[in-house]
Design a protein around this motif. Sequence first.
Motif, PDB file in Angstrom:
ATOM      1  N   LEU A  19       0.821  -1.209   0.000  1.00 17.42           N
ATOM      2  CA  LEU A  19       0.000   0.000   0.000  1.00 17.42           C
ATOM      3  C   LEU A  19       0.859   1.263   0.000  1.00 17.42           C
ATOM      4  N   VAL A  20       1.989   1.208   0.696  1.00  9.92           N
ATOM      5  CA  VAL A  20       2.861   2.384   0.689  1.00  9.92           C
ATOM      6  C   VAL A  20       3.353   2.636  -0.733  1.00  9.92           C
ATOM      7  N   MET A  21       3.717   1.559  -1.433  1.00  6.76           N
ATOM      8  CA  MET A  21       4.122   1.714  -2.835  1.00  6.76           C
ATOM      9  C   MET A  21       2.989   2.327  -3.640  1.00  6.76           C
ATOM     10  N   ALA A  22       1.776   1.828  -3.383  1.00  7.12           N
ATOM     11  CA  ALA A  22       0.620   2.335  -4.122  1.00  7.12           C
ATOM     12  C   ALA A  22       0.420   3.826  -3.851  1.00  7.12           C
ATOM     13  N   VAL A  23       0.603   4.228  -2.606  1.00  7.29           N
ATOM     14  CA  VAL A  23       0.420   5.647  -2.274  1.00  7.29           C
ATOM     15  C   VAL A  23       1.420   6.493  -3.056  1.00  7.29           C
ATOM     16  N   PHE A  24       2.677   6.027  -3.105  1.00  3.91           N
ATOM     17  CA  PHE A  24       3.676   6.824  -3.813  1.00  3.91           C
ATOM     18  C   PHE A  24       3.424   6.837  -5.317  1.00  3.91           C
ATOM     19  N   GLU A  25       3.008   5.702  -5.846  1.00  2.00           N
ATOM     20  CA  GLU A  25       2.708   5.669  -7.278  1.00  2.00           C
ATOM     21  C   GLU A  25       1.518   6.555  -7.622  1.00  2.00           C
ATOM     22  N   ARG A  26       0.614   6.680  -6.691  1.00  2.00           N
ATOM     23  CA  ARG A  26      -0.629   7.383  -7.011  1.00  2.00           C
ATOM     24  C   ARG A  26      -0.706   8.758  -6.355  1.00  2.00           C
ATOM     25  N   THR A  27       0.458   9.306  -6.021  1.00  2.00           N
ATOM     26  CA  THR A  27       0.483  10.623  -5.389  1.00  2.00           C
ATOM     27  C   THR A  27      -0.349  11.638  -6.164  1.00  2.00           C
ATOM     28  N   ARG A  28      -0.122  11.667  -7.463  1.00  2.00           N
ATOM     29  CA  ARG A  28      -0.799  12.665  -8.278  1.00  2.00           C
ATOM     30  C   ARG A  28      -2.311  12.437  -8.280  1.00  2.00           C
ATOM     31  N   GLU A  29      -2.648  11.166  -8.371  1.00  2.00           N
ATOM     32  CA  GLU A  29      -4.065  10.810  -8.404  1.00  2.00           C
ATOM     33  C   GLU A  29      -4.766  11.182  -7.095  1.00  2.00           C
ATOM     34  N   VAL A  30      -4.063  10.919  -5.991  1.00  2.00           N
ATOM     35  CA  VAL A  30      -4.629  11.298  -4.695  1.00  2.00           C
ATOM     36  C   VAL A  30      -4.778  12.815  -4.648  1.00  2.00           C
ATOM     37  N   GLY A  31      -3.784  13.513  -5.211  1.00  2.00           N
ATOM     38  CA  GLY A  31      -3.856  14.971  -5.290  1.00  2.00           C
ATOM     39  C   GLY A  31      -5.071  15.432  -6.082  1.00  2.00           C
ATOM     40  N   ILE A  32      -5.342  14.748  -7.186  1.00  2.00           N
ATOM     41  CA  ILE A  32      -6.504  15.117  -8.001  1.00  2.00           C
ATOM     42  C   ILE A  32      -7.789  14.920  -7.201  1.00  2.00           C
ATOM     43  N   LEU A  33      -7.880  13.751  -6.537  1.00  2.00           N
ATOM     44  CA  LEU A  33      -9.078  13.481  -5.730  1.00  2.00           C
ATOM     45  C   LEU A  33      -9.244  14.541  -4.657  1.00  2.00           C
ATOM     46  N   ALA A  34      -8.120  14.912  -4.045  1.00  2.00           N
ATOM     47  CA  ALA A  34      -8.187  15.948  -3.010  1.00  2.00           C
ATOM     48  C   ALA A  34      -8.604  17.271  -3.636  1.00  2.00           C
ATOM     49  N   ALA A  35      -8.047  17.580  -4.824  1.00  2.00           N
ATOM     50  CA  ALA A  35      -8.365  18.854  -5.482  1.00  2.00           C
ATOM     51  C   ALA A  35      -9.856  18.952  -5.790  1.00  2.00           C
ATOM     52  N   ILE A  36     -10.462  17.851  -6.217  1.00  2.00           N
ATOM     53  CA  ILE A  36     -11.888  17.945  -6.533  1.00  2.00           C
ATOM     54  C   ILE A  36     -12.760  17.769  -5.289  1.00  2.00           C
ATOM     55  N   GLY A  37     -12.123  17.771  -4.121  1.00  2.00           N
ATOM     56  CA  GLY A  37     -12.898  17.900  -2.889  1.00  2.00           C
ATOM     57  C   GLY A  37     -12.988  16.669  -2.018  1.00  2.00           C
ATOM     58  N   MET A  38     -12.211  15.634  -2.326  1.00  2.00           N
ATOM     59  CA  MET A  38     -12.246  14.476  -1.447  1.00  2.00           C
ATOM     60  C   MET A  38     -11.485  14.823  -0.174  1.00  2.00           C
ATOM     61  N   LYS A  39     -12.074  14.482   0.960  1.00  2.28           N
ATOM     62  CA  LYS A  39     -11.431  14.819   2.236  1.00  2.28           C
ATOM     63  C   LYS A  39     -10.474  13.720   2.673  1.00  2.28           C
ATOM     64  N   GLY A  40      -9.589  14.094   3.585  1.00  5.99           N
ATOM     65  CA  GLY A  40      -8.604  13.140   4.098  1.00  5.99           C
ATOM     66  C   GLY A  40      -9.247  11.849   4.570  1.00  5.99           C
ATOM     67  N   ARG A  41     -10.341  11.975   5.289  1.00  2.00           N
ATOM     68  CA  ARG A  41     -11.025  10.803   5.830  1.00  2.00           C
ATOM     69  C   ARG A  41     -11.490   9.866   4.715  1.00  2.00           C
ATOM     70  N   GLN A  42     -11.954  10.478   3.627  1.00  2.00           N
ATOM     71  CA  GLN A  42     -12.448   9.659   2.505  1.00  2.00           C
ATOM     72  C   GLN A  42     -11.295   8.979   1.777  1.00  2.00           C
ATOM     73  N   ILE A  43     -10.181   9.682   1.667  1.00  2.09           N
ATOM     74  CA  ILE A  43      -9.006   9.082   1.026  1.00  2.09           C
ATOM     75  C   ILE A  43      -8.501   7.915   1.872  1.00  2.09           C
ATOM     76  N   MET A  44      -8.527   8.121   3.188  1.00  4.15           N
ATOM     77  CA  MET A  44      -8.143   7.032   4.101  1.00  4.15           C
ATOM     78  C   MET A  44      -9.038   5.820   3.905  1.00  4.15           C
ATOM     79  N   THR A  45     -10.329   6.093   3.834  1.00  3.15           N
ATOM     80  CA  THR A  45     -11.283   4.994   3.655  1.00  3.15           C
ATOM     81  C   THR A  45     -10.965   4.199   2.395  1.00  3.15           C
ATOM     82  N   LEU A  46     -10.610   4.929   1.334  1.00  2.00           N
ATOM     83  CA  LEU A  46     -10.293   4.273   0.068  1.00  2.00           C
ATOM     84  C   LEU A  46      -9.126   3.294   0.242  1.00  2.00           C
ATOM     85  N   PHE A  47      -8.059   3.745   0.907  1.00  2.00           N
ATOM     86  CA  PHE A  47      -6.896   2.862   1.071  1.00  2.00           C
ATOM     87  C   PHE A  47      -7.188   1.735   2.058  1.00  2.00           C
TER      88      PHE A  47
END
Lengths: 405, 228
Positions: free
Chosen positions: A286-314
């Motif tokens: 999962l740590v590898m996945a987080v680093f690979e998907r940094t940009r994607e997580v950034g996009i999700l955050a940019a369009i309004g996904m909250k930290g809690r929701q991103i956590m739930t996803l992982f």
Amino acid sequence: MINYFRLAYRNLGRNRRRSALSALALGLGVALLLLMAGFFEGEMRSAMESSLRLQSGHLQVRPVGYEEDKLSLAWEDLIENPEQVAAQIATLEAVADAAPRLMASGILTVRDEAVGVQVLGVDPASASNAPYREGLLSGSFLEADDREGILIGRPLAEALGLSAGSKVNLLVNTSDGLVNEQAFVVRGVYSTATPTLDKLVVLMPLAKTQTITGAQNRASIIFVLLKDREQAPVVAQAIQGKNIEVKTWQELNQLLIETENFSNAYLLLLNLIVLGVTATVIVNTLVMAVFERTREVGILAAIGMKGRQIMTLFLAEAGFLALGGIGFGLPIGWALCAYFGKKGFYIGDLGITGMAFGERIYTYLTLEAASSLLITALILTLLASLYPAILAARLEPVEALHGKN
Amino acid sequence: MEVAKVTDVTRVYKVGEVETHALNGVSLSIEAGEFTALVGPSGSGKTTLLQLLGCLDQPTSGKVFINGKDVTQLNRNQRADLRKGAIGFVFQFFALIPTLTAYENIEMPLLLLGKKPSERRQRVMELLDAVGMAERAHHRPDQLSGGEQQRVAVARALAPHPLMILADEPTANLDTDNGRQVMQIMQKLNQETKTTFIFATHDPRVIQYAQRVVTLRDGKIVDDGNGK
Ligand SMILES: Nc1ncnc2c1ncn2[C@@H]1O[C@H](COP(=O)(O)OP(=O)(O)OP(=O)(O)O)[C@@H](O)[C@H]1O
Ligand SMILES: [Mg+2]
């Protein structure tokens, strides 16, 4: 509602091999631990069964102050008129069988070899001898009036090269603190599949044991079997007598019960170690996945996904991996336990004297052990996955705009 | 009506001992319905300014107002909430979620807003039509061309009926034809929906679409005038 599970499932599908391998690690861990749990439980169960059948019985009536390990033959350490006491106990409704037993330590010599043994004087007619009677490998069982016959266990027979009909010399302690010696004939060889005891216990008719030891009309204990062993404390209350005490199988198997507690603690530790390792594999994925998907997580955050929701996803991804691993490991572990529950592991003589460990371990998996293991696996994996989940949730959305891959 | 305003903002990046003044006392007001280009050489602060307007970042000093509200006081979650409904983003790289289809990408902000399924469906179909992608609704990003991906990104940005859409070099990775197509779609949507568009660009062919061109140099606004 966002369907985290659909997202998580697809994310895992992006690197199928990696996801499968990390689930596999957990699966193998789970399978192994299930087998271990079955192994320990089976071992403890069979040790308890053997002890109940061979050593402790369900109840023991013995003289006040009796010391188990001493095998004292002094008259004050023995029960007088044991047959009478046993007959009285046998009249109780809950009692299946009550029989006097006289124990003495001795030394068996054949040619120039000498081995320490425990002479067990039994009433050959008693039902409590079933394990020996049924375990008779060769020769015949003892008769009550046999004056020179004994039965020996297979390990002893093999060690000394004895078989039915062999002549041996037996030296036995006596009530007056001396020893008595006599030639005996091996009438038969038995096996209770409990080498730790079979190599030690020499069966002799009670009457003969009483004469050779000079105990006369006395016995060490009354060995009592009940129709239902859970009745032990109640029946113990019902048995009264001068200078005697009654011990239940729970009291008599303290050591075994403590061993079981200890082995459960050991098993828990083992579980935590193995699951800790497998959780690390998943966290790493999962740590590898987080680093690979940094940009994607950034996009999700940019369009309004909250930290809690991103956590739930992982965490959903971790949950899938955990469930996948468990789903893989459970049937394997279960099948292994079923197989070795039938076939058994041969372990031979553990060399633990005084405890009734069988020569084969038949795995026995309880629902409780299996479910607590699986729940621990799931919870531990999710807890460990909080780390990558929080890592992802803390990523700055600004990353998304930077166009870094 | 003013949808966004920055007053005297600075943004200082500190990397080790080195301080970079990415923005240095910028004040700018954006009216509803604008179609504005931020231009200037590389490193002049365009992206930094978009990030502040988009509540993705906080200024070192100065204030940022969105729809009249001071957003410099908001915490992470409050800013996420604000972005969710009020601000759409289009990025230089085609920032779609690779595991989701075009349809699902456009649906994502609506899911985050908790819209009803029927409402989501209608809105997504409407937007797919608007950007000419209805045919490819169920393609994943890797099955789409760059231009198509960028059109989906525009549709996604527009999905929640935002106050404004911020686009950082939306055509930089597109060829001339696709770049023109994306700009024309944005212009059309700006005219039809009155949604405010602010885009950062180097590309002179893009600048020509702008009604207003704000030029930055070394973190300062050096020119603010009408386009064309
Ligand atoms: N995260 C950061 N850390 C440090 N310095 C940064 C960071 N982001 C931007 N900068 C610096 O701030 C200045 C402005 O950067 P910015 O990205 O806003 O420029 P830009 O106008 O968007 O340039 P380009 O046209 O190349 O995209 C540059 O000098 C840049 O190096
Ligand atoms: Mg930039």
